[in-house]
Enzyme design. Structure first.
Site, short mmCIF file in Angstrom:
data_model
loop_
_atom_site.label_atom_id
_atom_site.label_comp_id
_atom_site.label_asym_id
_atom_site.label_seq_id
_atom_site.Cartn_x
_atom_site.Cartn_y
_atom_site.Cartn_z
N GLU A 1 0.85 -1.20 0.00
CA GLU A 1 0.00 0.00 0.00
C GLU A 1 0.88 1.24 0.00
OE1 GLU A 1 -2.73 0.29 3.35
OE2 GLU A 1 -2.71 2.47 3.20
N ARG B 1 0.36 10.42 0.37
CA ARG B 1 0.62 11.53 1.30
C ARG B 1 1.87 12.29 0.94
NH1 ARG B 1 0.56 8.13 6.79
NH2 ARG B 1 -1.32 6.95 6.34
N LYS C 1 -11.17 -1.89 6.61
CA LYS C 1 -9.98 -1.55 7.40
C LYS C 1 -10.47 -1.02 8.75
CE LYS C 1 -6.45 2.10 7.41
NZ LYS C 1 -5.22 2.54 6.76
C1 3PG Z 1 -1.26 4.64 8.30
O1 3PG Z 1 -2.18 4.96 7.56
O2 3PG Z 1 -0.37 5.40 8.69
C2 3PG Z 1 -1.24 3.23 8.68
O3 3PG Z 1 -2.36 2.92 9.38
C3 3PG Z 1 0.01 2.78 9.32
O4 3PG Z 1 -0.01 2.92 10.66
P1 3PG Z 1 1.31 2.54 11.47
O5 3PG Z 1 2.37 3.50 11.01
O6 3PG Z 1 0.92 2.73 12.91
O7 3PG Z 1 1.65 1.12 11.12
#
Ligand code: 3PG
Length: 212
Positions: free
Chosen positions: A40, A44, A128
């Site tokens: 994924e 961002r 999710k």
């Molecule tokens: C996110 O969108 O940042 C994810 O959920 C990842 O979360 P994490 O960095 O706590 O694994």
């Protein structure tokens, strides 16, 4: 491939926030080599779309998707870049409609029972759960499995190698997402062998859901 088939490919979906497009392909190769083919890429950073395109073109064994998809415009952009699935932290009616129109395999985010029910009413069965760790964690997922046995989850947010088993052991968790397999500093330093090792450890995590 529908979203359940994507989620069945590996116990962990690495959540990747890529700052430099040049990192995308070596990072994806290291994760796939370690045993995590579903990736994924969060939308961002300015590099995200080019990173997605590069992985889609150059890492054929990866199933690359877009994360942090907040609206229809981002969904379209991700699909055009070659994303094979999408992920969102939450979901609005407008985004749900855009997902349905696009036909793209998608993991919409929820944090509450009512949000999960609203999406289940529209036919979404795999959601999710975000941010998992601060929204009730495994206890929330266990509690919801009795009243809502048809809904399955990919929890994400605050998960790591140590607490992963407490999520993956639940019958309504098909896979988990997390950034721990690709720490920012390790990516920045190009230490791909280290990332491959983190991926290999994550790939060994066992699931208890009906999925393989
Ligand atoms: C996110 O969108 O940042 C994810 O959920 C990842 O979360 P994490 O960095 O706590 O694994």
């Amino acid at each position: 491939m529908d979203i359940a088939a994507v989620a069945a490919l590996a116990p962990v979906i690495p959540v990747l926030t890529i700052e430099k497009t040049a990192d995308a392909v070596p990072l994806a190769r290291a994760l796939v080599k370690g045993g995590l083919p579903v990736l994924e890429i969060t939308l961002r950073t300015r590099a995200a779309i080019d990173a997605l395109k590069a992985i889609a073109a150059d890492v054929p064994d990866a199933v690359v998707g877009a994360g942090t998809v907040l609206n229809e415009a981002q969904l379209d952009q991700a699909q055009r870049a070659g994303a094979r699935f999408g992920v969102s932290p939450g979901c609005t009616p407008a985004l749900a409609l855009a997902i349905e129109k696009s036909g793209m395999p998608f993991l919409p985010g929820v944090q509450t029972v009512s949000e999960a029910l609203a999406l289940a009413e529209r036919g979404f069965r795999l959601l999710k759960f975000f941010p998992a760790d601060t929204s009730g964690g495994p206890a929330w997922l266990r509690a919801i499995s009795a009243p809502l046995p048809e809904i399955q989850f990919c929890p994400t947010g605050g998960i790591n190698q140590e607490n992963a088993p407490s999520y993956l052991g639940l019958p309504n968790v098909v896979c988990i997402g997390g950034s721990w397999v690709a720490p920012r500093a390790t990516v920045a330093a190009g230490r791909w062998a280290e990332i491959e090792k983190l991926a290999a450890a994550a790939a060994q995590l066992k699931r208890n859901s009906p999925h393989p």
